[in-house]
Enzyme design. Structure first.
Site, PDB file in Angstrom:
ATOM      1  N   SER A  45     -19.194   3.598 -19.384  1.00 56.61           N
ATOM      2  CA  SER A  45     -19.692   4.808 -20.034  1.00 56.61           C
ATOM      3  C   SER A  45     -20.395   4.371 -21.312  1.00 56.61           C
ATOM      4  O   SER A  45     -19.815   3.642 -22.120  1.00 56.61           O
ATOM      5  CB  SER A  45     -18.534   5.760 -20.348  1.00 56.61           C
ATOM      6  OG  SER A  45     -19.037   6.998 -20.806  1.00 56.61           O
ATOM      7  N   GLU A  46     -21.645   4.813 -21.495  1.00 56.11           N
ATOM      8  CA  GLU A  46     -22.468   4.221 -22.557  1.00 56.11           C
ATOM      9  C   GLU A  46     -21.963   4.527 -23.966  1.00 56.11           C
ATOM     10  O   GLU A  46     -22.361   3.866 -24.922  1.00 56.11           O
ATOM     11  CB  GLU A  46     -23.941   4.614 -22.402  1.00 56.11           C
ATOM     12  CG  GLU A  46     -24.261   6.082 -22.585  1.00 56.11           C
ATOM     13  CD  GLU A  46     -24.257   6.839 -21.264  1.00 56.11           C
ATOM     14  OE1 GLU A  46     -23.516   6.431 -20.332  1.00 56.11           O
ATOM     15  OE2 GLU A  46     -24.978   7.858 -21.163  1.00 56.11           O
ATOM     16  N   ASN A  47     -21.070   5.523 -24.099  1.00 56.21           N
ATOM     17  CA  ASN A  47     -20.519   5.758 -25.435  1.00 56.21           C
ATOM     18  C   ASN A  47     -19.408   4.775 -25.785  1.00 56.21           C
ATOM     19  O   ASN A  47     -18.814   4.880 -26.858  1.00 56.21           O
ATOM     20  CB  ASN A  47     -20.033   7.209 -25.575  1.00 56.21           C
ATOM     21  CG  ASN A  47     -18.927   7.541 -24.599  1.00 56.21           C
ATOM     22  OD1 ASN A  47     -18.961   7.127 -23.448  1.00 56.21           O
ATOM     23  ND2 ASN A  47     -17.941   8.280 -25.054  1.00 56.21           N
ATOM     24  N   SER A  87     -22.435  -1.823 -26.010  1.00 58.77           N
ATOM     25  CA  SER A  87     -22.600  -1.048 -24.780  1.00 58.77           C
ATOM     26  C   SER A  87     -23.999  -1.221 -24.205  1.00 58.77           C
ATOM     27  O   SER A  87     -24.173  -1.447 -22.998  1.00 58.77           O
ATOM     28  CB  SER A  87     -22.340   0.431 -25.075  1.00 58.77           C
ATOM     29  OG  SER A  87     -22.402   1.181 -23.889  1.00 58.77           O
TER      30      SER A  87
END
Lengths: 216, 228
Positions: A45-47, A87
């Site tokens: 998840s990019e966060n 990320s």
């Protein structure tokens, strides 16, 4: 199965054991529900999560753990958290095997438009531009048309998210693969004919000699 | 040791009109709400805000936007705050928001570059799109890259989970986001943190942001929640 479930179910078949996968918000998120138990994928998840788990059970949320859509989620054993630069290093660095995301338009050169409708909708690109440039495989998961209008075009009319990045388009009508030779219809949903697909598609495409029923 | 512990009002006092302010967080998860509230209270105008997104109305930098304090916003995504579109499209020049949309990975890396002494970096993200307009394209081993430049700020508002009195900070879960990079890229760094402990109270193995980057520490940050 409804249209979204058909699409999500077919996308899930593209993922292999051990794949690192980023699922976009909305329909792509549903793909996780269709991964068979014998296949273990690692969701990014990019966060800032590697090894993201299912949505958090009501009442048992860890309030410091959310996905990129700001919903409470869990992290699987073996997962980790990281900052946004790390990320996107993972993403641009080619360490994500597949990204699944929606589109406003895709064209026959694999160009993608999914972040802006000038003058109407300007949500921003978020992480999409990085994801489609960096992921090894880019799967567009979307309904075949928008209010009857084709979304798979000869040439995108909206500003690009990236050029020449789309590897596969999965819709309720079937599966299309893209490479240097253009677009090829490789699977067809039994509810539709090739002519139906042509009528709903502006891009020119070949029909695979091994055209198969859609694997859902 | 310099006493860095301050009230929120004292900590944001130097943020004057026209300041460039980085704000950590992603959809307000990882945004120091107590510092935002103090900045709303102070009312500084014409701010340039650098943040992943515009939060949502009533959360994160959304509060600064609603209060008319932001002139320029650097963000990757503003779709969940409808006020942004309204302010971008207004005909009233005093209300008009200059919103610069930047791919999220490029935004994170520009801030990292700013704090790490780099003159810029080359990224394949945005090649062939409107993001490339006005930027130098450099071809390396057959692939095109955009030259992206570093970002720095006058202030950074960081959210910590636990911070010692020197400023050493750890971040729980997905609150980390842009905070560690922003802490290195601004002249004056304020941490709003959930818990302040004595030096020695955080394990050096777990510290993400060193106290050397931190100028002011404000306690009382609440756990992040979706409802509110």
């Amino acid at each position: 199965m409804d249209v979204k479930q058909i699409i999500a179910s077919r996308v899930a078949k593209e993922l292999s054991d051990g794949d690192v996968v980023n699922l976009g918000i909305g329909l792509p998120t549903m793909v996780a529900d269709f991964i068979p138990p014998e296949i273990e994928i690692v969701l990014q998840s990019e966060n800032g999560i590697m090894g993201m788990g299912a949505a958090a059970e009501a009442g048992k949320e860890d309030v410091d753990v959310v996905n990129a859509g700001a919903q409470y989620v869990t992290i699987n054993p073996g997962g980790m958290f990281f900052d946004s630069a790390t990320s996107f290093g993972i993403i641009r660095g080619g360490h994500v095997d597949a990204t699944v995301l929606g589109a406003l338009e895709v064209d026959e050169k694999g160009n993608l438009a999914n972040w802006i409708i000038p003058g109407k909708m300007v949500p921003g690109m978020g992480g999409a531009m990085d994801l489609v440039v960096g992921a090894k495989k880019v799967i567009v998961a979307m309904t075949h048309t928008q209010k009857g209008k084709p979304k798979i075009l000869k040439e995108c009319t909206l500003p690009y998210t990236a050029i020449g990045v789309v590897d596969m388009i999965i819709t309720e009508m079937g599966v299309m693969e893209l490479d240097e030779s253009g677009v090829t219809l490789t699977e067809l949903h039994p509810d539709f004919t090739v002519e139906d697909v042509r009528a709903a598609t502006e891009a020119s495409f070949k029909v695979s000699e091994n055209l198969k029923p859609m694997n859902i | 040791m310099i006493d860095k512990i301050k009230s929120a009002a004292e900590a944001v006092a130097p943020i004057g009109d026209g300041s460039v302010v980085m704000v950590g967080g992603f959809m307000a998860c990882g945004t120091p709400e107590i510092l935002i509230d103090a900045l709303v209270e102070k009312g500084s105008k014409d701010l340039t805000i650098i943040c992943n997104d515009a939060g949502v109305p009533g959360r994160g930098v959304g509060k600064l936007l609603s209060n008319g304090q932001i002139k320029t916003l650097y963000a990757s995504h503003v779709g969940l705050n409808p006020e942004v579109a309204a302010r971008m499209n207004t005909d009233n020049p005093d209300d008009k928001l200059d919103c610069k949309l930047i791919p999220q990975g490029t935004l994170a890396e520009r801030i990292r570059a700013g704090g790490n002494g780099l003159g810029g970096f080359l990224t394949p993200t945005g090649v062939g799109t409107i993001v490339a307009e006005g930027k130098q394209v450099i071809r390396i081993e057959g692939r095109d890259y955009l030259l992206e430049l570093p970002l720095n700020a006058d202030f950074a508002l960081i959210r910590g989970t636990k911070t010692d009195t020197f400023g050493n900070t750890i971040y729980n879960g997905t609150t980390r986001t842009f905070n560690p990079m922003m802490a290195t890229a601004a002249d004056y760094v304020i941490v709003g943190t959930c818990e302040i402990v004595d030096v020695g109270g955080v394990d050096p193995n777990e510290v993400v942001t060193s106290g050397i980057f931190v100028d002011a520490i404000v306690g009382g940050e609440k756990p992040w929640t979706l409802s509110k």
